[in-house]
Design a protein around this motif. Structure first.
Motif, PDB file in Angstrom:
ATOM      1  N   PRO A  74      -4.329  -6.613  15.450  1.00 27.08           N
ATOM      2  CA  PRO A  74      -3.212  -6.669  16.397  1.00 27.08           C
ATOM      3  C   PRO A  74      -3.637  -6.662  17.862  1.00 27.08           C
ATOM      4  N   GLU A  75      -4.885  -6.272  18.136  1.00 21.50           N
ATOM      5  CA  GLU A  75      -5.322  -6.210  19.528  1.00 21.50           C
ATOM      6  C   GLU A  75      -5.470  -7.602  20.148  1.00 21.50           C
ATOM      7  N   LEU A  76      -5.632  -8.631  19.314  1.00 22.78           N
ATOM      8  CA  LEU A  76      -5.894  -9.970  19.825  1.00 22.78           C
ATOM      9  C   LEU A  76      -4.656 -10.863  19.868  1.00 22.78           C
ATOM     10  N   ILE A  77      -3.683 -10.620  19.012  1.00 19.14           N
ATOM     11  CA  ILE A  77      -2.512 -11.509  18.989  1.00 19.14           C
ATOM     12  C   ILE A  77      -1.575 -11.186  20.149  1.00 19.14           C
ATOM     13  N   TRP A  78      -0.651 -12.090  20.419  1.00 21.09           N
ATOM     14  CA  TRP A  78       0.239 -12.010  21.574  1.00 21.09           C
ATOM     15  C   TRP A  78       1.385 -11.056  21.254  1.00 21.09           C
ATOM     16  N   THR A  79       1.239  -9.814  21.627  1.00 20.73           N
ATOM     17  CA  THR A  79       2.234  -8.787  21.299  1.00 20.73           C
ATOM     18  C   THR A  79       3.573  -9.060  21.973  1.00 20.73           C
ATOM     19  N   THR A  80       3.544  -9.619  23.179  1.00 17.09           N
ATOM     20  CA  THR A  80       4.797  -9.893  23.909  1.00 17.09           C
ATOM     21  C   THR A  80       5.696 -10.823  23.118  1.00 17.09           C
ATOM     22  N   ALA A  81       5.108 -11.805  22.444  1.00 17.03           N
ATOM     23  CA  ALA A  81       5.903 -12.733  21.634  1.00 17.03           C
ATOM     24  C   ALA A  81       6.614 -11.985  20.505  1.00 17.03           C
ATOM     25  N   GLY A  82       5.915 -11.030  19.893  1.00 12.20           N
ATOM     26  CA  GLY A  82       6.543 -10.247  18.834  1.00 12.20           C
ATOM     27  C   GLY A  82       7.701  -9.406  19.343  1.00 12.20           C
ATOM     28  N   VAL A  83       7.531  -8.828  20.537  1.00 15.66           N
ATOM     29  CA  VAL A  83       8.607  -8.027  21.133  1.00 15.66           C
ATOM     30  C   VAL A  83       9.819  -8.903  21.449  1.00 15.66           C
ATOM     31  N   VAL A  84       9.571 -10.075  22.036  1.00  9.69           N
ATOM     32  CA  VAL A  84      10.672 -10.976  22.390  1.00  9.69           C
ATOM     33  C   VAL A  84      11.422 -11.425  21.136  1.00  9.69           C
ATOM     34  N   ASN A  85      10.695 -11.771  20.082  1.00  9.04           N
ATOM     35  CA  ASN A  85      11.360 -12.211  18.851  1.00  9.04           C
ATOM     36  C   ASN A  85      12.133 -11.077  18.187  1.00  9.04           C
ATOM     37  N   THR A  86      11.658  -9.850  18.347  1.00 13.24           N
ATOM     38  CA  THR A  86      12.414  -8.705  17.832  1.00 13.24           C
ATOM     39  C   THR A  86      13.752  -8.570  18.559  1.00 13.24           C
ATOM     40  N   LEU A  87      13.724  -8.700  19.868  1.00 10.01           N
ATOM     41  CA  LEU A  87      14.960  -8.648  20.658  1.00 10.01           C
ATOM     42  C   LEU A  87      15.891  -9.800  20.286  1.00 10.01           C
ATOM     43  N   ILE A  88      15.316 -10.975  20.041  1.00 13.65           N
ATOM     44  CA  ILE A  88      16.124 -12.136  19.664  1.00 13.65           C
ATOM     45  C   ILE A  88      16.823 -11.896  18.330  1.00 13.65           C
ATOM     46  N   MET A  89      16.096 -11.400  17.338  1.00 15.29           N
ATOM     47  CA  MET A  89      16.675 -11.181  16.015  1.00 15.29           C
ATOM     48  C   MET A  89      17.780 -10.124  16.060  1.00 15.29           C
ATOM     49  N   VAL A  90      17.528  -9.021  16.756  1.00  8.95           N
ATOM     50  CA  VAL A  90      18.522  -7.946  16.822  1.00  8.95           C
ATOM     51  C   VAL A  90      19.773  -8.413  17.576  1.00  8.95           C
ATOM     52  N   THR A  91      19.567  -9.130  18.688  1.00  9.11           N
ATOM     53  CA  THR A  91      20.701  -9.585  19.494  1.00  9.11           C
ATOM     54  C   THR A  91      21.540 -10.613  18.742  1.00  9.11           C
ATOM     55  N   SER A  92      20.883 -11.559  18.095  1.00  9.93           N
ATOM     56  CA  SER A  92      21.632 -12.578  17.352  1.00  9.93           C
ATOM     57  C   SER A  92      22.397 -11.960  16.186  1.00  9.93           C
ATOM     58  N   SER A  93      21.816 -10.949  15.542  1.00  9.11           N
ATOM     59  CA  SER A  93      22.530 -10.252  14.464  1.00  9.11           C
ATOM     60  C   SER A  93      23.780  -9.561  14.999  1.00  9.11           C
ATOM     61  N   PHE A  94      23.663  -8.986  16.189  1.00 10.80           N
ATOM     62  CA  PHE A  94      24.829  -8.344  16.813  1.00 10.80           C
ATOM     63  C   PHE A  94      25.921  -9.372  17.103  1.00 10.80           C
ATOM     64  N   PHE A  95      25.535 -10.540  17.597  1.00  6.43           N
ATOM     65  CA  PHE A  95      26.519 -11.583  17.899  1.00  6.43           C
ATOM     66  C   PHE A  95      27.207 -12.086  16.623  1.00  6.43           C
ATOM     67  N   VAL A  96      26.445 -12.227  15.538  1.00  4.99           N
ATOM     68  CA  VAL A  96      27.045 -12.650  14.266  1.00  4.99           C
ATOM     69  C   VAL A  96      28.050 -11.606  13.782  1.00  4.99           C
ATOM     70  N   ALA A  97      27.694 -10.322  13.919  1.00  7.97           N
ATOM     71  CA  ALA A  97      28.612  -9.252  13.520  1.00  7.97           C
ATOM     72  C   ALA A  97      29.886  -9.284  14.358  1.00  7.97           C
ATOM     73  N   CYS A  98      29.750  -9.574  15.665  1.00  8.31           N
ATOM     74  CA  CYS A  98      30.927  -9.677  16.539  1.00  8.31           C
ATOM     75  C   CYS A  98      31.801 -10.865  16.138  1.00  8.31           C
ATOM     76  N   SER A  99      31.173 -11.962  15.741  1.00  4.38           N
ATOM     77  CA  SER A  99      31.940 -13.129  15.299  1.00  4.38           C
ATOM     78  C   SER A  99      32.737 -12.813  14.041  1.00  4.38           C
ATOM     79  N   LEU A 100      32.102 -12.128  13.093  1.00  2.55           N
ATOM     80  CA  LEU A 100      32.798 -11.758  11.856  1.00  2.55           C
ATOM     81  C   LEU A 100      33.941 -10.794  12.141  1.00  2.55           C
TER      82      LEU A 100
END
Length: 215
Positions: A74-100
């Motif tokens: 994990p020291e060599l891979i791009w950790t920032t990309a993982g953090v951004v994708n985590t925020l994307i997944m959580v946020t999009s899930s929240f939006f889907v829940a709001c739509s439902l």
């Protein structure tokens, strides 16, 4: 001595004595303990969880045999990309829940806005993932760089495939919303999509610490 009730012609019970009529409620015909969405989607979600359970087994077996590689990986891979994708997944899930939730309240227009926001947000996931792979390759990190990176690509690419299926499902649900196919009484399709996307989100929340944090 009991007196028998006598029938009086023309007599009607008073309004106070009449039982009030029950007004049917939305989804009243559905059992409280029903399965959300539909059974077909839950079969797919179960298969997804079984698939990733096997993949996680591969991860932990490899980690057991190559502990140093998994500590340093994990020291060599791009950790920032993982953090951004985590925020994307959580946020999009929240939006889907709001739509439902909006559909359940018969707010179809608002539901379309929320689902459109979920689609736009979720599209950031494959974009960031491709940028991450490009960054990795530029730094010499490919599937042959070591056992950690082989497992890393194997699991994250499989998750990317499932995420893309979820994005396509959102687009289909948005089309159905635009044609008024969903209502407060009938929205099983959108509910099934929400269940699938939340399941995909949960899997990513397990992948993120295993590959990006546990160094």
């Amino acid at each position: 001595m009991m007196m028998e009730a006598t029938y009086v012609p023309g007599y009607a019970p008073a309004e106070a004595e009449r039982k009030p009529e029950r007004v049917p409620e939305p989804n009243a015909g559905r059992l409280p303990g029903r399965i959300p969405g539909n059974r077909g989607m839950w079969v797919g979600i179960t298969c997804e969880f079984v698939e990733f359970a096997l993949m996680f087994s591969v991860y932990f077996i490899a980690r057991y045999h190559y502990p140093d590689a998994f500590r340093q990986g994990p020291e060599l891979i791009w950790t920032t990309a993982g953090v951004v994708n985590t925020l994307i997944m959580v946020t999009s899930s929240f939006f889907v829940a709001c739509s439902l939730a909006s559909v359940k309240n018969a707010q179809i227009r608002r539901a379309k806005y929320w689902l459109a926001a979920a689609i736009v947000t979720a599209l950031g996931y494959p974009i960031v993932k491709l940028l991450e792979v490009d960054w990795n390759l530029a730094h010499g990190i490919d599937g042959k760089a070591g056992i950690f990176y082989t497992v890393y690509y194997y699991l994250t690419f499989n998750h990317l495939v499932h995420a893309c299926w979820g994005i396509l499902g959102m687009c289909w649900a948005f089309f159905r919303l635009s044609t008024n196919a969903y209502s407060a009484e009938q929205h099983d399709g959108l509910e099934a999509l929400a269940c699938y996307w939340h399941a995909t989100d949960i899997i990513w929340l397990a992948l993120f610490p295993l590959f990006y944090v546990l160094a």
